[in-house]
Design an enzyme around this catalytic site. Structure first.
Site, PDB file in Angstrom:
ATOM      1  N   ASP A   7      50.339  38.413  37.721  1.00 39.76           N
ATOM      2  CA  ASP A   7      50.160  37.245  38.596  1.00 39.76           C
ATOM      3  C   ASP A   7      51.570  36.845  39.018  1.00 39.76           C
ATOM      4  O   ASP A   7      52.289  36.181  38.271  1.00 39.76           O
ATOM      5  CB  ASP A   7      49.484  36.108  37.809  1.00 39.76           C
ATOM      6  CG  ASP A   7      49.224  34.895  38.686  1.00 39.76           C
ATOM      7  OD1 ASP A   7      49.124  35.046  39.916  1.00 39.76           O
ATOM      8  OD2 ASP A   7      49.132  33.782  38.138  1.00 39.76           O
ATOM      9  N   GLU A  68      48.188  40.386  42.092  1.00 37.99           N
ATOM     10  CA  GLU A  68      47.456  39.460  42.962  1.00 37.99           C
ATOM     11  C   GLU A  68      48.033  39.533  44.369  1.00 37.99           C
ATOM     12  O   GLU A  68      49.239  39.492  44.567  1.00 37.99           O
ATOM     13  CB  GLU A  68      47.543  38.027  42.431  1.00 37.99           C
ATOM     14  CG  GLU A  68      46.607  37.101  43.186  1.00 37.99           C
ATOM     15  CD  GLU A  68      46.521  35.717  42.556  1.00 37.99           C
ATOM     16  OE1 GLU A  68      45.998  35.634  41.431  1.00 37.99           O
ATOM     17  OE2 GLU A  68      46.968  34.765  43.184  1.00 37.99           O
ATOM     18  N   ASP A 141      48.752  31.145  34.343  1.00 34.56           N
ATOM     19  CA  ASP A 141      49.280  32.399  34.891  1.00 34.56           C
ATOM     20  C   ASP A 141      48.986  33.581  33.968  1.00 34.56           C
ATOM     21  O   ASP A 141      48.746  34.697  34.430  1.00 34.56           O
ATOM     22  CB  ASP A 141      50.796  32.301  35.088  1.00 34.56           C
ATOM     23  CG  ASP A 141      51.190  31.002  35.756  1.00 34.56           C
ATOM     24  OD1 ASP A 141      51.511  31.020  36.941  1.00 34.56           O
ATOM     25  OD2 ASP A 141      51.144  29.956  35.069  1.00 34.56           O
TER      26      ASP A 141
END
Lengths: 175, 175
Positions: A7, A68, A141
């Site tokens: 992430d 992501e 996260d």
């Protein structure tokens, strides 16, 4: 299949390694967050992030790195840091010869919770349950990085099965 | 001072090396464009760009890497590639222990042409004249990279002189 979920972020970059395949239990290998101080020069922060990502890949030897996908409609200053961190993750993966897969936030949420509009708490809750963790991964996260890895295992697996089915059907037709 | 100017981009990344200091003639050392094919995976393109930037730094040993500062108000898909290419440039510079300086497009235009709203043709024309080139550098990305390097030599020089003046004034006051 072992997946490193990333992430991306400069201040906090979520990292999560998950082992698994479609229809089988998932196993959390490691989860954490790479942090770099906001008062450092950006190039130094990128260098620190690079060495952290490199260490994770060396340590866990994932088959794929799932990152992501960044969108520009977010906050302007945040999106730059995210795009830069994401570039470093792609670069390190490519240097190790690993395939990179990108998943959007809604693909990840939909995979893990069944709804593309789930909130962070729901994602964390499902990740905790799916990986049979005794406590919820923190911060968000870190949970997101695990969710990305799970999303890739399931979507990647579905993709592979679909391709195999198509291949079988096609070869059956020509036989 | 030797400056490597980088006009970041995935499809075309302008690169220009200039030697010079404030009030002295400028010298073009090398100018070019690193290109990566749009049909390659982004991570492969970033890896190619990294090795190209690394080769330029090894070949010319600049004192500073000057990179165009990316803004989000541009086209959404372009800005992502630009941010990613810019991250790779910063990373490679940091790995070589080189300082990174960012200049906005209008700072570069103002430095080189005297107007922050100059168009590409004016920038190219001034770069050609300032470096006493026999022909205009092409494409625009290459000219922009040289303009960035010139901007840094002049602004960096001005900055250094200003700091020296402030230091002198301060030390004079305390003496």
């Amino acid at each position: 299949m072992r997946v490193l979920g990333v992430d991306p972020g400069l201040t906090r970059c979520g990292l999560g390694v998950v082992d698994g395949s479609v229809g089988r239990p998932l196993t959390k290998i490691e989860v954490g967050v790479a942090r770099t101080a906001a008062d450092l020069a950006i190039e130094k922060r990128l260098l620190m992030l690079e060495s952290e990502l490199d260490a994770w890949i060396q340590r866990h030897r994932p088959d794929v790195v799932a990152i992501e996908r960044v969108f520009s409609q977010h906050n302007v200053s945040t999106v730059m840091g995210t795009a830069q961190a994401s570039a470093v993750a792609m670069l390190v993966a490519a240097r190790h010869g690993l395939p990179v897969a990108m998943h959007t936030p809604s693909e990840v949420k939909a995979s893990v919770t069944g709804s593309g509009r789930a909130d962070k708490a729901q994602v964390t809750q499902m990740v905790t349950r799916l990986l049979r963790l005794t406590e919820a991964p923190k911060p968000a996260d870190a949970a997101d990085a695990l969710a990305l890895a799970i999303c890739h295992i399931w979507r990647g697996g579905a993709q592979t099965r679909l391709e195999a089915a198509v291949l079988k059907a096609t070869s059956g037709a020509t036989r």
